[in-house]
Motif scaffolding. Structure first.
Motif, PDB file in Angstrom:
ATOM      1  N   ASP A   1       0.823  -1.210   0.000  1.00 45.49           N
ATOM      2  CA  ASP A   1       0.000   0.000   0.000  1.00 45.49           C
ATOM      3  C   ASP A   1       0.859   1.263   0.000  1.00 45.49           C
ATOM      4  OD1 ASP A   1       0.819  -0.669   2.554  1.00 45.49           O
ATOM      5  OD2 ASP A   1      -1.075  -0.158   3.521  1.00 45.49           O
TER       6      ASP A   1
ATOM      7  N   VAL B   1      -8.900  -2.987  -9.235  1.00 48.83           N
ATOM      8  CA  VAL B   1      -8.170  -2.125  -8.300  1.00 48.83           C
ATOM      9  C   VAL B   1      -7.381  -1.059  -9.059  1.00 48.83           C
ATOM     10  CG1 VAL B   1      -6.305  -2.054  -6.582  1.00 48.83           C
ATOM     11  CG2 VAL B   1      -8.031  -3.871  -6.489  1.00 48.83           C
TER      12      VAL B   1
ATOM     13  N   CYS C   1      -9.180  -1.143   0.055  1.00 52.17           N
ATOM     14  CA  CYS C   1      -8.408  -2.236  -0.537  1.00 52.17           C
ATOM     15  C   CYS C   1      -7.802  -3.133   0.549  1.00 52.17           C
ATOM     16  CB  CYS C   1      -7.309  -1.682  -1.440  1.00 52.17           C
ATOM     17  SG  CYS C   1      -7.925  -0.993  -2.991  1.00 52.17           S
TER      18      CYS C   1
END
Length: 204
Positions: free
Chosen positions: A77, A135, A195
């Motif tokens: 991330d 995504v 996410c």
């Protein structure tokens, strides 16, 4: 006369000229590019595959400013957030290219390679294969919308001081400078949090 020491035309000059036209006018045509470069229109077609080929030259020039090393960061991330910020900055520098590039298929090898790295990042984090492009596409939507917002005036709303929208006027006064940056930070933070939640579900 001797032959020129440097070729009058190559893909570098075509791409640079197309980008100048798009930055100024929002679009380009092959005859416009030829005129600026002082060549015949047919000569441009000898170097590129028509308009689609020139759009890919534009894509290569704009995305060259994205730092692919961000995709090597850890954890996933952190890498995705850094890549998103670099991606946004690249397109914010040339916002008028967004309508052209966002609606044209991506074929440029260097750009596809960067997507390959982003896919590998998400797969390595544990996202299932059938979720990866959703995504990435959602993240691109966020990035490109924010890049356009950066090109917009800082004050997008102009309520009258004594009009019927006093709450809007107060909210605008309270946000201060960097409205677009604050909105991007909020959206990116929320996106990554979602996410992470999805990833927890996938790996549970």
């Amino acid at each position: 006369m001797g032959r020129p020491s440097k070729a009058l035309l190559d893909t570098e000059r075509i791409g640079a000229t197309a980008l100048e036209l798009v930055d100024t006018h929002g679009d380009f045509s092959v005859p416009q590019i030829a005129k600026r470069l002082g060549v015949q229109t047919g000569s441009v077609y000898h170097h590129v595959d028509g308009r689609a080929g020139i759009i890919e030259l534009l894509r290569e020039r704009v995305t060259a400013a994205i730092d692919p090393a961000t995709l090597d960061l850890h954890p996933w991330d952190t890498a995705l957030a850094a890549w998103a910020r670099s991606y946004r900055a690249a397109f914010a520098a040339h916002p008028r290219t967004i309508p052209l590039l966002a609606t044209s298929p991506v074929r440029a090898p260097d750009v596809l390679t960067q997507y390959e790295r982003a896919v590998a990042l998400l797969l390595g984090a544990g996202f299932p294969l059938d979720s990866v492009m959703a995504v990435l596409t959602a993240l691109e939507d966020l990035i490109l919308g924010s890049a356009l917002d950066l090109a917009a005036p800082e004050a997008m709303w102009h309520p009258a001081t004594d009009g019927p929208t006093p709450l809007l006027a107060q909210a605008l006064a309270a946000i201060g400078p960097r409205r677009a940056d604050a909105a991007f930070d909020l959206a990116l933070t929320g996106f990554l949090a979602h996410c992470r939640g999805l990833l927890t579900g996938y790996t549970a």
